[in-house]
Scaffold this motif. Sequence first.
Motif, PDB file in Angstrom:
ATOM      1  N   PRO A  91       0.831  -1.212   0.000  1.00 35.95           N
ATOM      2  CA  PRO A  91       0.000   0.000   0.000  1.00 35.95           C
ATOM      3  C   PRO A  91       0.866   1.265   0.000  1.00 35.95           C
ATOM      4  O   PRO A  91       1.764   1.388   0.820  1.00 35.95           O
ATOM      5  CB  PRO A  91      -0.797  -0.099   1.306  1.00 35.95           C
ATOM      6  CG  PRO A  91      -0.424  -1.376   1.949  1.00 35.95           C
ATOM      7  CD  PRO A  91       0.668  -2.005   1.183  1.00 35.95           C
ATOM      8  N   SER A  92       0.597   2.147  -0.952  1.00 33.91           N
ATOM      9  CA  SER A  92       1.386   3.384  -1.017  1.00 33.91           C
ATOM     10  C   SER A  92       0.522   4.632  -1.022  1.00 33.91           C
ATOM     11  O   SER A  92       1.039   5.728  -0.843  1.00 33.91           O
ATOM     12  CB  SER A  92       2.284   3.366  -2.253  1.00 33.91           C
ATOM     13  OG  SER A  92       1.501   3.293  -3.420  1.00 33.91           O
ATOM     14  N   THR A  97       0.267   3.806   9.768  1.00 37.08           N
ATOM     15  CA  THR A  97       0.774   4.216  11.064  1.00 37.08           C
ATOM     16  C   THR A  97       2.182   3.657  11.199  1.00 37.08           C
ATOM     17  O   THR A  97       2.437   2.530  10.776  1.00 37.08           O
ATOM     18  CB  THR A  97      -0.114   3.639  12.193  1.00 37.08           C
ATOM     19  OG1 THR A  97      -1.465   4.058  11.954  1.00 37.08           O
ATOM     20  CG2 THR A  97       0.335   4.100  13.555  1.00 37.08           C
ATOM     21  N   GLU A  98       3.099   4.421  11.761  1.00 35.35           N
ATOM     22  CA  GLU A  98       4.449   3.907  11.997  1.00 35.35           C
ATOM     23  C   GLU A  98       4.547   3.390  13.422  1.00 35.35           C
ATOM     24  O   GLU A  98       4.286   4.120  14.377  1.00 35.35           O
ATOM     25  CB  GLU A  98       5.493   4.991  11.755  1.00 35.35           C
ATOM     26  CG  GLU A  98       5.680   5.298  10.285  1.00 35.35           C
ATOM     27  CD  GLU A  98       6.855   6.225  10.027  1.00 35.35           C
ATOM     28  OE1 GLU A  98       7.987   5.884  10.449  1.00 35.35           O
ATOM     29  OE2 GLU A  98       6.613   7.283   9.443  1.00 35.35           O
ATOM     30  N   ILE A  99       4.897   2.116  13.553  1.00 32.45           N
ATOM     31  CA  ILE A  99       5.053   1.474  14.859  1.00 32.45           C
ATOM     32  C   ILE A  99       6.346   0.666  14.823  1.00 32.45           C
ATOM     33  O   ILE A  99       6.500  -0.226  13.978  1.00 32.45           O
ATOM     34  CB  ILE A  99       3.856   0.555  15.188  1.00 32.45           C
ATOM     35  CG1 ILE A  99       2.549   1.354  15.202  1.00 32.45           C
ATOM     36  CG2 ILE A  99       4.074  -0.158  16.519  1.00 32.45           C
ATOM     37  CD1 ILE A  99       1.294   0.509  15.374  1.00 32.45           C
ATOM     38  N   ASN A 100       7.262   0.969  15.732  1.00 33.33           N
ATOM     39  CA  ASN A 100       8.541   0.238  15.827  1.00 33.33           C
ATOM     40  C   ASN A 100       9.257   0.146  14.484  1.00 33.33           C
ATOM     41  O   ASN A 100       9.672  -0.930  14.051  1.00 33.33           O
ATOM     42  CB  ASN A 100       8.321  -1.168  16.405  1.00 33.33           C
ATOM     43  CG  ASN A 100       7.771  -1.132  17.809  1.00 33.33           C
ATOM     44  OD1 ASN A 100       8.101  -0.231  18.591  1.00 33.33           O
ATOM     45  ND2 ASN A 100       6.936  -2.092  18.139  1.00 33.33           N
ATOM     46  N   ASP A 101       9.399   1.265  13.795  1.00 34.31           N
ATOM     47  CA  ASP A 101      10.098   1.338  12.503  1.00 34.31           C
ATOM     48  C   ASP A 101       9.448   0.521  11.393  1.00 34.31           C
ATOM     49  O   ASP A 101      10.101   0.135  10.436  1.00 34.31           O
ATOM     50  CB  ASP A 101      11.574   0.923  12.656  1.00 34.31           C
ATOM     51  CG  ASP A 101      12.352   1.871  13.551  1.00 34.31           C
ATOM     52  OD1 ASP A 101      12.031   3.077  13.554  1.00 34.31           O
ATOM     53  OD2 ASP A 101      13.266   1.394  14.259  1.00 34.31           O
ATOM     54  N   ARG A 102       8.173   0.230  11.550  1.00 37.03           N
ATOM     55  CA  ARG A 102       7.436  -0.476  10.502  1.00 37.03           C
ATOM     56  C   ARG A 102       6.178   0.320  10.178  1.00 37.03           C
ATOM     57  O   ARG A 102       5.642   1.016  11.017  1.00 37.03           O
ATOM     58  CB  ARG A 102       7.054  -1.889  10.955  1.00 37.03           C
ATOM     59  CG  ARG A 102       8.304  -2.751  11.189  1.00 37.03           C
ATOM     60  CD  ARG A 102       7.998  -4.194  11.249  1.00 37.03           C
ATOM     61  NE  ARG A 102       7.697  -4.662   9.888  1.00 37.03           N
ATOM     62  CZ  ARG A 102       7.157  -5.833   9.625  1.00 37.03           C
ATOM     63  NH1 ARG A 102       6.832  -6.657  10.597  1.00 37.03           N
ATOM     64  NH2 ARG A 102       6.922  -6.212   8.389  1.00 37.03           N
ATOM     65  N   TYR A 103       5.716   0.184   8.955  1.00 42.95           N
ATOM     66  CA  TYR A 103       4.461   0.781   8.544  1.00 42.95           C
ATOM     67  C   TYR A 103       3.356  -0.239   8.803  1.00 42.95           C
ATOM     68  O   TYR A 103       3.503  -1.418   8.523  1.00 42.95           O
ATOM     69  CB  TYR A 103       4.480   1.144   7.061  1.00 42.95           C
ATOM     70  CG  TYR A 103       5.569   2.119   6.699  1.00 42.95           C
ATOM     71  CD1 TYR A 103       5.498   3.444   7.111  1.00 42.95           C
ATOM     72  CD2 TYR A 103       6.672   1.714   5.955  1.00 42.95           C
ATOM     73  CE1 TYR A 103       6.497   4.345   6.786  1.00 42.95           C
ATOM     74  CE2 TYR A 103       7.670   2.608   5.622  1.00 42.95           C
ATOM     75  CZ  TYR A 103       7.591   3.926   6.039  1.00 42.95           C
ATOM     76  OH  TYR A 103       8.580   4.814   5.719  1.00 42.95           O
ATOM     77  N   VAL A 104       2.246   0.239   9.343  1.00 41.35           N
ATOM     78  CA  VAL A 104       1.118  -0.636   9.627  1.00 41.35           C
ATOM     79  C   VAL A 104      -0.106  -0.065   8.922  1.00 41.35           C
ATOM     80  O   VAL A 104      -0.476   1.098   9.118  1.00 41.35           O
ATOM     81  CB  VAL A 104       0.854  -0.765  11.149  1.00 41.35           C
ATOM     82  CG1 VAL A 104      -0.322  -1.695  11.401  1.00 41.35           C
ATOM     83  CG2 VAL A 104       2.100  -1.256  11.873  1.00 41.35           C
ATOM     84  N   TYR A 105      -0.699  -0.892   8.087  1.00 44.87           N
ATOM     85  CA  TYR A 105      -1.894  -0.527   7.343  1.00 44.87           C
ATOM     86  C   TYR A 105      -3.068  -1.333   7.887  1.00 44.87           C
ATOM     87  O   TYR A 105      -2.986  -2.549   8.008  1.00 44.87           O
ATOM     88  CB  TYR A 105      -1.685  -0.817   5.856  1.00 44.87           C
ATOM     89  CG  TYR A 105      -2.943  -0.743   5.034  1.00 44.87           C
ATOM     90  CD1 TYR A 105      -3.718   0.415   4.981  1.00 44.87           C
ATOM     91  CD2 TYR A 105      -3.355  -1.837   4.281  1.00 44.87           C
ATOM     92  CE1 TYR A 105      -4.872   0.476   4.219  1.00 44.87           C
ATOM     93  CE2 TYR A 105      -4.511  -1.785   3.506  1.00 44.87           C
ATOM     94  CZ  TYR A 105      -5.255  -0.628   3.484  1.00 44.87           C
ATOM     95  OH  TYR A 105      -6.401  -0.571   2.727  1.00 44.87           O
ATOM     96  N   TYR A 106      -4.141  -0.624   8.244  1.00 45.57           N
ATOM     97  CA  TYR A 106      -5.367  -1.259   8.730  1.00 45.57           C
ATOM     98  C   TYR A 106      -6.408  -1.173   7.615  1.00 45.57           C
ATOM     99  O   TYR A 106      -7.034  -0.132   7.421  1.00 45.57           O
ATOM    100  CB  TYR A 106      -5.872  -0.567   9.995  1.00 45.57           C
ATOM    101  CG  TYR A 106      -4.884  -0.621  11.133  1.00 45.57           C
ATOM    102  CD1 TYR A 106      -4.789  -1.750  11.937  1.00 45.57           C
ATOM    103  CD2 TYR A 106      -4.026   0.439  11.396  1.00 45.57           C
ATOM    104  CE1 TYR A 106      -3.875  -1.821  12.983  1.00 45.57           C
ATOM    105  CE2 TYR A 106      -3.099   0.379  12.433  1.00 45.57           C
ATOM    106  CZ  TYR A 106      -3.035  -0.749  13.216  1.00 45.57           C
ATOM    107  OH  TYR A 106      -2.120  -0.823  14.244  1.00 45.57           O
ATOM    108  N   PRO A 107      -6.587  -2.267   6.874  1.00 47.52           N
ATOM    109  CA  PRO A 107      -7.493  -2.225   5.717  1.00 47.52           C
ATOM    110  C   PRO A 107      -8.945  -2.226   6.140  1.00 47.52           C
ATOM    111  O   PRO A 107      -9.273  -2.600   7.269  1.00 47.52           O
ATOM    112  CB  PRO A 107      -7.155  -3.519   4.966  1.00 47.52           C
ATOM    113  CG  PRO A 107      -6.725  -4.452   6.048  1.00 47.52           C
ATOM    114  CD  PRO A 107      -6.013  -3.594   7.074  1.00 47.52           C
ATOM    115  N   PRO A 108      -9.837  -1.833   5.209  1.00 48.66           N
ATOM    116  CA  PRO A 108     -11.267  -1.998   5.482  1.00 48.66           C
ATOM    117  C   PRO A 108     -11.526  -3.489   5.688  1.00 48.66           C
ATOM    118  O   PRO A 108     -10.778  -4.330   5.190  1.00 48.66           O
ATOM    119  CB  PRO A 108     -11.954  -1.483   4.224  1.00 48.66           C
ATOM    120  CG  PRO A 108     -10.899  -1.148   3.253  1.00 48.66           C
ATOM    121  CD  PRO A 108      -9.569  -1.307   3.891  1.00 48.66           C
ATOM    122  N   GLU A 109     -12.586  -3.810   6.401  1.00 53.87           N
ATOM    123  CA  GLU A 109     -12.877  -5.207   6.726  1.00 53.87           C
ATOM    124  C   GLU A 109     -12.928  -6.053   5.452  1.00 53.87           C
ATOM    125  O   GLU A 109     -13.662  -5.760   4.522  1.00 53.87           O
ATOM    126  CB  GLU A 109     -14.201  -5.290   7.470  1.00 53.87           C
ATOM    127  CG  GLU A 109     -14.408  -6.625   8.129  1.00 53.87           C
ATOM    128  CD  GLU A 109     -15.545  -6.583   9.119  1.00 53.87           C
ATOM    129  OE1 GLU A 109     -16.581  -7.205   8.834  1.00 53.87           O
ATOM    130  OE2 GLU A 109     -15.396  -5.921  10.171  1.00 53.87           O
TER     131      GLU A 109
END
Length: 158
Positions: A91-92, A97-109
Amino acid sequence: MSRRVWLAVVLAVAVVCVGGVAATGAATQPVLVVSEDGNDLLVTPVDNGTEVTVEYTHSVEKTLVSDVYAVDGDRLTMTRMEFSSYGAGLPSTVPVTEINDRYVYYPPERHYDPLRITTGYVADHDLVVGDRRYDLVDIADGGTVEISVETRLRIPQW
């Protein structure tokens, strides 16, 4: 022992065993099934809410990608994707969200029944079910598998 007595004893044991399973409500259990062409390659017990993660190395970026799902009844629901860099197929154009040097994507259900994964030796896919890790490439012999949640008969542990 006469044949009648022997049959009565066998019948009594069978009734006790069946009654014991029925009384505990333990006749069935949800399981995560990894299969290929209808053949079970891995079957492991799960509960509703169990986290199921497919981890792999991105082919271009050479960084870890984690697709995280949760057991949701008789299907898997994607809860998030974690990755360390942007690249093809990641996903670009969505908020992350950045958490612990990683990108976190929360997709739609999004629900999967089944989830299809084409494994690969370069990507080195792993399957993490709760706290258990499985080498998905080894299990699938580098092929495509389906991952599903099913309800199956519980095998008693006597």
